[in-house]
Design a protein around this motif. Structure first.
Motif, PDB file in Angstrom:
ATOM      1  N   ALA A   1       0.839  -1.199   0.000  1.00  0.00           N
ATOM      2  CA  ALA A   1       0.000   0.000   0.000  1.00  0.00           C
ATOM      3  C   ALA A   1       0.862   1.233   0.000  1.00  0.00           C
ATOM      4  O   ALA A   1       0.510   2.233  -0.604  1.00  0.00           O
ATOM      5  CB  ALA A   1      -0.929  -0.005   1.195  1.00  0.00           C
ATOM      6  N   GLU A   2       1.992   1.176   0.705  1.00  0.00           N
ATOM      7  CA  GLU A   2       2.872   2.343   0.731  1.00  0.00           C
ATOM      8  C   GLU A   2       3.499   2.564  -0.631  1.00  0.00           C
ATOM      9  O   GLU A   2       3.666   3.697  -1.067  1.00  0.00           O
ATOM     10  CB  GLU A   2       3.958   2.132   1.794  1.00  0.00           C
ATOM     11  N   GLU A   3       3.865   1.440  -1.343  1.00  0.00           N
ATOM     12  CA  GLU A   3       4.482   1.578  -2.657  1.00  0.00           C
ATOM     13  C   GLU A   3       3.479   2.109  -3.673  1.00  0.00           C
ATOM     14  O   GLU A   3       3.811   2.917  -4.512  1.00  0.00           O
ATOM     15  CB  GLU A   3       4.993   0.207  -3.142  1.00  0.00           C
ATOM     16  N   SER A   4       2.244   1.612  -3.585  1.00  0.00           N
ATOM     17  CA  SER A   4       1.264   2.012  -4.589  1.00  0.00           C
ATOM     18  C   SER A   4       0.327   3.084  -4.076  1.00  0.00           C
ATOM     19  O   SER A   4      -0.675   3.357  -4.700  1.00  0.00           O
ATOM     20  CB  SER A   4       0.447   0.790  -5.024  1.00  0.00           C
ATOM     21  N   GLY A   5       0.630   3.675  -2.975  1.00  0.00           N
ATOM     22  CA  GLY A   5      -0.254   4.681  -2.391  1.00  0.00           C
ATOM     23  C   GLY A   5      -0.492   5.844  -3.316  1.00  0.00           C
ATOM     24  O   GLY A   5      -1.594   6.358  -3.411  1.00  0.00           O
ATOM     25  N   SER A   6       0.529   6.263  -4.003  1.00  0.00           N
ATOM     26  CA  SER A   6       0.336   7.401  -4.887  1.00  0.00           C
ATOM     27  C   SER A   6      -0.335   6.991  -6.186  1.00  0.00           C
ATOM     28  O   SER A   6      -0.841   7.823  -6.901  1.00  0.00           O
ATOM     29  CB  SER A   6       1.680   8.069  -5.183  1.00  0.00           C
ATOM     30  N   ASN A   7      -0.370   5.672  -6.498  1.00  0.00           N
ATOM     31  CA  ASN A   7      -0.969   5.195  -7.743  1.00  0.00           C
ATOM     32  C   ASN A   7      -2.374   4.665  -7.543  1.00  0.00           C
ATOM     33  O   ASN A   7      -2.934   4.041  -8.419  1.00  0.00           O
ATOM     34  CB  ASN A   7      -0.115   4.070  -8.345  1.00  0.00           C
TER      35      ASN A   7
ATOM     36  N   ASN B   1       4.133   2.539 -17.578  1.00  0.00           N
ATOM     37  CA  ASN B   1       3.004   1.843 -18.210  1.00  0.00           C
ATOM     38  C   ASN B   1       2.105   2.829 -18.942  1.00  0.00           C
ATOM     39  O   ASN B   1       1.552   2.516 -19.980  1.00  0.00           O
ATOM     40  CB  ASN B   1       2.185   1.085 -17.174  1.00  0.00           C
ATOM     41  N   GLN B   2       1.942   4.027 -18.386  1.00  0.00           N
ATOM     42  CA  GLN B   2       1.120   5.046 -19.048  1.00  0.00           C
ATOM     43  C   GLN B   2       1.729   5.434 -20.384  1.00  0.00           C
ATOM     44  O   GLN B   2       1.026   5.591 -21.373  1.00  0.00           O
ATOM     45  CB  GLN B   2       0.985   6.286 -18.151  1.00  0.00           C
TER      46      GLN B   2
ATOM     47  N   GLY C   1     -11.489   4.578  -6.048  1.00  0.00           N
ATOM     48  CA  GLY C   1     -12.285   3.376  -6.213  1.00  0.00           C
ATOM     49  C   GLY C   1     -11.570   2.139  -5.735  1.00  0.00           C
ATOM     50  O   GLY C   1     -12.087   1.050  -5.826  1.00  0.00           O
ATOM     51  N   GLY C   2     -10.367   2.213  -5.260  1.00  0.00           N
ATOM     52  CA  GLY C   2      -9.649   1.068  -4.777  1.00  0.00           C
ATOM     53  C   GLY C   2      -8.787   0.417  -5.853  1.00  0.00           C
ATOM     54  O   GLY C   2      -8.081  -0.525  -5.566  1.00  0.00           O
ATOM     55  N   ARG C   3      -8.833   0.882  -7.050  1.00  0.00           N
ATOM     56  CA  ARG C   3      -8.001   0.324  -8.116  1.00  0.00           C
ATOM     57  C   ARG C   3      -6.705   1.096  -8.204  1.00  0.00           C
ATOM     58  O   ARG C   3      -6.650   2.280  -7.951  1.00  0.00           O
ATOM     59  CB  ARG C   3      -8.707   0.436  -9.459  1.00  0.00           C
ATOM     60  N   SER C   4      -5.670   0.396  -8.623  1.00  0.00           N
ATOM     61  CA  SER C   4      -4.382   1.079  -8.760  1.00  0.00           C
ATOM     62  C   SER C   4      -4.255   1.637 -10.174  1.00  0.00           C
ATOM     63  O   SER C   4      -4.713   1.040 -11.132  1.00  0.00           O
ATOM     64  CB  SER C   4      -3.243   0.105  -8.458  1.00  0.00           C
ATOM     65  N   GLU C   5      -3.658   2.800 -10.279  1.00  0.00           N
ATOM     66  CA  GLU C   5      -3.419   3.428 -11.573  1.00  0.00           C
ATOM     67  C   GLU C   5      -2.111   2.907 -12.139  1.00  0.00           C
ATOM     68  O   GLU C   5      -1.212   2.538 -11.381  1.00  0.00           O
ATOM     69  CB  GLU C   5      -3.342   4.950 -11.399  1.00  0.00           C
TER      70      GLU C   5
ATOM     71  N   ILE D   1       1.037   2.629 -22.756  1.00  0.00           N
ATOM     72  CA  ILE D   1      -0.385   2.638 -23.131  1.00  0.00           C
ATOM     73  C   ILE D   1      -0.657   3.747 -24.139  1.00  0.00           C
ATOM     74  O   ILE D   1      -1.358   3.552 -25.128  1.00  0.00           O
ATOM     75  CB  ILE D   1      -1.283   2.788 -21.881  1.00  0.00           C
ATOM     76  N   LEU D   2      -0.073   4.928 -23.904  1.00  0.00           N
ATOM     77  CA  LEU D   2      -0.265   6.045 -24.822  1.00  0.00           C
ATOM     78  C   LEU D   2       0.326   5.737 -26.195  1.00  0.00           C
ATOM     79  O   LEU D   2      -0.273   6.070 -27.226  1.00  0.00           O
ATOM     80  CB  LEU D   2       0.335   7.324 -24.251  1.00  0.00           C
ATOM     81  N   ARG D   3       1.504   5.098 -26.224  1.00  0.00           N
ATOM     82  CA  ARG D   3       2.114   4.712 -27.501  1.00  0.00           C
ATOM     83  C   ARG D   3       1.220   3.685 -28.223  1.00  0.00           C
ATOM     84  O   ARG D   3       1.013   3.763 -29.423  1.00  0.00           O
ATOM     85  CB  ARG D   3       3.518   4.136 -27.278  1.00  0.00           C
ATOM     86  N   THR D   4       0.696   2.735 -27.468  1.00  0.00           N
ATOM     87  CA  THR D   4      -0.182   1.720 -28.055  1.00  0.00           C
ATOM     88  C   THR D   4      -1.455   2.371 -28.588  1.00  0.00           C
ATOM     89  O   THR D   4      -1.916   2.066 -29.695  1.00  0.00           O
ATOM     90  CB  THR D   4      -0.538   0.641 -27.024  1.00  0.00           C
TER      91      THR D   4
END
Length: 153
Positions: free
Chosen positions: A25-31, A44-45, A35-39, A48-51
């Motif tokens: 949770a600490e590692e992904s806290g900012s992501n 990866n963004q 809604g409880g989903r991780s960004e 995703i943008l290139r794709t």
């Protein structure tokens, strides 16, 4: 996602809930969003943008290809329709001329037949005249011979 040969206790990151007390949770806290989903992470963004950009370019190329295809089909169909209309007009003209020519030929044929019939009737009259003339000549020859016999020189 493979489900058959997973080690016991190993779960995918998407299925595993993140507790607010855990180190994950600490590692992904900012992501994490509300809604409880991780960004996705920034790397990866970018991917995703290139794709998405590639998909968008491919979609645009496909749309242009379809557009070109439809323009070509429309043009070809228009030419074929125009050509068919022209051919039908030409066929109609040819059929009309053929009909006129056939009518003219039958009229001339009827005139020829009628002329032949008239000529045949006239020849019958000439045959009778020729027979009379031949008979008259024979009568004249006979009359001359009789006169020579009856009146000696």
């Amino acid at each position: 996602m493979p489900t058959g040969n997973m080690e016991a206790g190993a779960e995918s990151d998407v299925d595993r809930p993140v507790d607010s007390d855990s180190p994950a949770a600490e590692e992904s806290g900012s992501n994490q969003n509300s809604g409880g989903r991780s960004e996705p992470s920034p790397s990866n963004q970018g991917e995703i943008l290139r794709t998405l950009s590639t998909v968008e370019k491919d979609s645009k190329a496909i749309a242009e290809s379809f557009s070109s295809l439809f323009v070509s089909l429309r043009s070809t169909l228009s030419e074929a329709t125009s050509s068919s209309v022209d051919h039908m007009g030409c066929f109609g003209d040819a059929a009309g001329r053929l009909q006129e020519t056939a009518l003219d030929a039958s009229t001339k044929g009827n005139r020829y037949i009628n002329s032949c019939l008239r000529l045949n009737e006239e020849i019958k009259g000439v045959e009778n005249l020729a027979a009379r003339k031949h008979l008259r000549r024979n009568v004249d020859v006979l009359d001359t011979a009789v006169n020579k016999l009856l009146r000696p020189p």
